[in-house]
Design an enzyme around this catalytic site. Structure first.
Site, PDB file in Angstrom:
ATOM      1  CB  CYS A   1      -0.946  -0.170   1.292  1.00 33.22           C
ATOM      2  SG  CYS A   1      -1.818   1.388   1.436  1.00 33.22           S
TER       3      CYS A   1
ATOM      4  CG  ASP B   1      10.676 -12.663   2.059  1.00 36.85           C
ATOM      5  OD1 ASP B   1      10.317 -13.764   1.287  1.00 36.85           O
ATOM      6  OD2 ASP B   1      10.432 -11.390   1.575  1.00 36.85           O
TER       7      ASP B   1
END
Ligand code: F6P
Length: 360
Positions: free
Chosen positions: A83, A138
């Site tokens: 965003c 990750d």
């Protein structure tokens, strides 16, 4: 505390749904209403909420009907976003106003280091308490040696490596196999050991491209020599290493044209490793981190995260879970990625020692 909001943000990770489900059940049991924010920070700015708990006729709260499938599914049913609007103070001010309008006493943000950076800014700029839960395949979040989604992603990678190895051994092939991870080499490191790879290329160890090619050529020549007689060579490459995987495979193929019956292929696993049913480990961690996050909010904490086996922060009643300030988390994240964190040093040492995987 009467009412809290929960959102998932950034790249989805298997186990995010399990964390939301745990949050709903734990909060309902304590008489706290939960609303879900749809589409991450975008939904927060636009005020797109849905009720996740309901009042029972006989008194007390329960999850809204039809959500009991949640814990076992991948992705995020609330939806997520990257965003850009939330990076600016205006976007965050709107998000803050939406939280006040929704009359919540706290916000739980489930996501990776970018999303938790957003949580930190919101906590500093807005009156509403904010607590984070680390979730990203990750594994690049400081103050949490493990994040929700990592275990599932690793299991998917290892299965892919086994499958690739089956076909590689049938044809005397070397494979360069790329795994996601953005700037972090964790998935590559961990899967290289578990899949018994022959070499691993990591962003934490920047190398000269030509030198790397020479070393990989040497590895292939030694491995396929009559002396070693290997039938498969597996080179795992982290996404954060700049050379494109298919180009690297092509260059290596060019270097070993003279070797009879030997060929090199490249494969990029990409988003395949982000989906799928969360493993036991990710579901278990999701529940325990949700509990710690709810406890932290109930105790009046803000601008903190529930971390798994953290090297920083304050221990909770759960021996594996600590409460870590988001600002310390951000500092530790930088150190994790630039290789100066003790955690990265330890991981690099282990990869050299365990199974003798050659980290190039
Ligand atoms: O952060 C999770 C992750 O899957 C990274 O490993 C990868 O670099 C990135 O997201 C991909 O982002 P997107 O899904 O927006 O292409």
């Amino acid at each position: 505390m009467r009412r809290i909001a929960v959102l998932t943000s950034g790249g989805d990770a298997p186990g995010m749904n399990a964390a939301v489900w745990a949050m709903i059940k734990l909060a309902a049991a304590r008489g706290i209403h939960v609303i879900g924010v749809e589409g991450g920070y975008d939904g927060l700015i636009d005020g797109v909420f849905q009720d996740l708990t309901r009042a029972l006729d006989g008194g007390g709260l329960a999850p809204v009907a039809g959500l009991d499938w949640l814990a076992g599914t991948g992705g995020t049913f609330l939806g997520s976003s990257r965003c850009p609007r939330f990076r600016g103070p205006e976007g965050r001010a709107r998000a803050c106003a939406r939280l006040s309008d929704a009359d919540v006493d706290g916000l739980v943000v489930i996501g990776g280091n970018g999303s938790l950076t957003g949580a930190h800014l919101l906590a500093s700029e807005c009156g509403v308490p904010v607590v984070g839960i680390p979730a990203s395949i990750d594994n690049d979040i400081g103050g949490s040696t493990d994040a929700i989604g990592v275990d599932t992603a690793l299991n998917t990678i290892i299965e892919a490596c086994d499958r690739v190895s089956d076909t590689a051994r049938s044809h005397h092939r070397a494979f360069v196999l790329e795994v996601m991870g953005r700037r972090s080499g964790y998935l590559a490191m961990a899967s290289a050991v578990a899949a018994t790879a022959d070499a691993v290329l990591l962003p934490e160890q920047p190398r000269d491209a030509a030198e790397t090619l020479d070393q990989l050529e040497d590895l292939l020549r030694r491995s396929f020599s009559t002396d070693r007689s290997k039938r498969r060579v597996l080179i795992i490459k982290a996404e954060g290493v700049p050379t494109p995987t298919l180009l690297l495979a092509e260059q290596l193929q060019g270097r070993v044209e003279d070797l009879e019956n030997v060929s090199v292929r490249g494969i990029v696993l990409g988003h395949l490793i982000r989906g799928g049913h969360p493993t036991y480990h990710d579901r278990m961690m999701a529940g325990r981190l949700a509990l710690a996050a709810l406890d932290a909010l109930s105790a009046g904490s803000s601008d903190v995260m529930a971390g798994w086996q953290a090297n920083i922060g304050t221990r909770t009643q759960d021996p594996h879970v600590s409460i870590v300030s988001l600002s310390d988390m951000l500092t530790e994240t930088d150190r994790l990625l630039d290789g100066t964190s003790d955690v990265t040093t330890m991981r690099m040492r282990l990869i050299r020692e365990v199974q003798g995987v050659l980290a190039l």
